[in-house]
Scaffold this motif. Structure first.
Motif, PDB file in Angstrom:
ATOM      1  N   THR A  27      69.129  -2.856  60.210  1.00  0.00           N
ATOM      2  CA  THR A  27      67.899  -3.442  59.659  1.00  0.00           C
ATOM      3  C   THR A  27      67.546  -4.711  60.438  1.00  0.00           C
ATOM      4  O   THR A  27      68.368  -5.604  60.580  1.00  0.00           O
ATOM      5  N   ALA A  58      66.903   1.619  58.833  1.00  0.00           N
ATOM      6  CA  ALA A  58      66.470   2.266  57.591  1.00  0.00           C
ATOM      7  C   ALA A  58      64.957   2.099  57.437  1.00  0.00           C
ATOM      8  O   ALA A  58      64.422   1.000  57.621  1.00  0.00           O
ATOM      9  N   TYR A  68      62.934  -4.820  51.159  1.00  0.00           N
ATOM     10  CA  TYR A  68      63.082  -6.044  51.958  1.00  0.00           C
ATOM     11  C   TYR A  68      61.777  -6.250  52.720  1.00  0.00           C
ATOM     12  O   TYR A  68      61.071  -5.289  53.019  1.00  0.00           O
ATOM     13  N   TRP A 102      64.805   6.244  53.905  1.00  0.00           N
ATOM     14  CA  TRP A 102      65.371   5.268  52.964  1.00  0.00           C
ATOM     15  C   TRP A 102      64.522   5.107  51.714  1.00  0.00           C
ATOM     16  O   TRP A 102      63.301   4.948  51.813  1.00  0.00           O
ATOM     17  N   HIS A 176      69.414   8.428  54.024  1.00  0.00           N
ATOM     18  CA  HIS A 176      70.252   7.278  53.654  1.00  0.00           C
ATOM     19  C   HIS A 176      70.817   7.525  52.257  1.00  0.00           C
ATOM     20  O   HIS A 176      70.149   7.295  51.253  1.00  0.00           O
ATOM     21  N   ASN A 179      75.375   2.844  50.745  1.00  0.00           N
ATOM     22  CA  ASN A 179      75.150   1.401  50.609  1.00  0.00           C
ATOM     23  C   ASN A 179      74.396   0.957  49.366  1.00  0.00           C
ATOM     24  O   ASN A 179      73.678  -0.040  49.371  1.00  0.00           O
ATOM     25  N   TYR A 181      71.878   2.222  47.742  1.00  0.00           N
ATOM     26  CA  TYR A 181      70.455   2.506  47.592  1.00  0.00           C
ATOM     27  C   TYR A 181      70.266   3.730  46.686  1.00  0.00           C
ATOM     28  O   TYR A 181      71.234   4.227  46.114  1.00  0.00           O
ATOM     29  N   TYR A 345      67.761 -10.865  61.350  1.00  0.00           N
ATOM     30  CA  TYR A 345      66.706 -10.391  60.440  1.00  0.00           C
ATOM     31  C   TYR A 345      65.400 -11.160  60.661  1.00  0.00           C
ATOM     32  O   TYR A 345      65.346 -12.369  60.460  1.00  0.00           O
TER      33      TYR A 345
END
Ligand code: 8OZ
Length: 363
Positions: A27, A58, A68, A102, A176, A179, A181, A345
């Motif tokens: 990411t 993702a 995000y 995702w 995905h 993690n 999600y 990021y």
């Protein structure tokens, strides 16, 4: 023991990869307006095309699936057109690239959702997790439980996103399922206390992940479909009371669907490999196609695990950020550049496309 090497070609279904090293999804939060990947993304992925397989960052399948800021999507025509520049850049250099599909589920914030509505989840249980929104790390929002009648729409969003990925020129997609999600939230009982056909038993908790996979397979073919799972990772505040039974079942069913790979985060994502007792060899034995191993691999560990036939491909994540030519460096035994955590990021080219290849950094 086998005599395979990491640096030889590998057949992933009908695709020939130039080596056994994959770039894990990373990411980077640099999408432009409309969550469209821009020209810098094409440059970034093109720089890393010597990986045997690139797996994209993702990418949300819908606005509801975003958690995000500035992550790219694959649900609008502009996003498809943006991604086509990426796939063109990678293919021009002989690389292969899958798009990671995702849906974040409850790992989101009302400021990212349509009309400021609550993020969706298997159950109305808030994640102990933070997200990056409005240029800061903040707690995720309180989610609402998805109604039974909404699940078919989510399956359909994954299916349409897979079709969009192929339209954008990707060689395949990675679902995905890891993690913490949405699909992992359904699989793990810390996040899923449903009493309908999607909660409770191992079979019920696997149902959404498997329906999504079957829909993607129906749309683009099993040979272009992979999935990422993280059976024991506590990422984003999930846990399972029966991870071995849960993921043995999931992998048996994925095997029956004939998908081309499983990509397994062995341990805590980005953390220790031995976080909980779990037999990853059981997944390896159950799944007949390609097993991609991930989490904390370096050249030494990947080499020894390949010799023991514990995996077919090895996905490296963070080392690819600072080393666009990671494969060449590993093969040459060259030193690896270190990543600057401040520029992972968000932002622009600094910390994204300005890490040089070793030949360039020597001159
Ligand atoms: C780091 C930051 C934000 C998202 C994952 C998609 O863990 C992610 C992610 C990683 O799979």
């Amino acid at each position: 023991m086998t005599n395979k090497t990491l640096f030889e070609p590998y057949n992933l279904g009908s695709l020939t990869l130039s080596n056994r090293i994959a770039m894990a999804p990373l990411t980077r939060n640099r999408a432009g307006a409309g969550f469209v990947p821009g020209d810098l993304a094409a440059e970034y992925y093109g720089q890393r095309a010597s990986a045997g397989l690139l797996i994209s960052e993702a990418t949300q399948i819908s606005q509801q699936g975003q958690g995000y800021q500035d992550t790219p999507g694959i649900y609008s025509q502009a996003q498809i057109d943006g991604w086509r520049k990426v796939t063109t850049a990678v293919h021009a250099k002989g690389g292969r690239i899958f798009l990671q599909l995702w849906h974040v589920g409850r790992v989101s914030h009302i400021d990212l959702q349509e009309n400021g509505s609550a993020p969706v989840a298997p159950s109305a249980i808030r994640a102990a997790a933070k997200t990056f929104v409005n240029n800061g790390f903040i707690d995720v929002s309180e989610p609402r439980a998805l109604e039974l009648g909404e699940l078919a729409g989510i399956v359909n969003d994954f299916q349409q996103a897979a079709a969009n990925a192929i339209a954008a020129g990707f060689d395949g997609v990675e679902i995905h399922g890891a993690n913490g999600y949405l699909l992992d939230q359904f699989a793990k009982d810390s996040a899923n206390v449903r009493t309908d056909a999607y909660g409770g038993s191992v079979e019920n908790r696997a149902r959404l992940m498997l329906e999504v996979t079957a829909a993607v397979v129906a749309e683009i073919g099993a040979g272009r479909t992979g999935i990422r799972i993280s059976p024991v990772s506590p990422a984003n505040g999930v846990s399972s009371s029966d991870p071995q039974a849960q993921f043995d079942h999931i992998v048996d069913q994925l095997n029956a669907l004939g998908i081309v790979y499983i990509h397994v985060v062995e341990g805590a994502t980005g953390g220790p490999r031995d976080v909980a007792p779990f037999d990853f060899g059981s997944l390896r034995r159950r799944f007949k196609n390609t097993y991609i191993a991930n989490n904390g691999y370096d050249l030494k560990l990947a080499t020894s695990r390949l010799a023991e036939d514990k995996a077919d491909l090895f996905a490296f994540g963070r080392p690819f950020i600072a080393n666009p030519d990671l494969v060449e460096r590993l093969e040459a035994g060259a030193p690896l550049a270190q990543v600057n955590p401040a520029t992972i990021y968000g932002g622009g080219e600094v910390g994204y496309t300005d890490y040089p290849a070793i030949a360039a950094s020597r001159s």
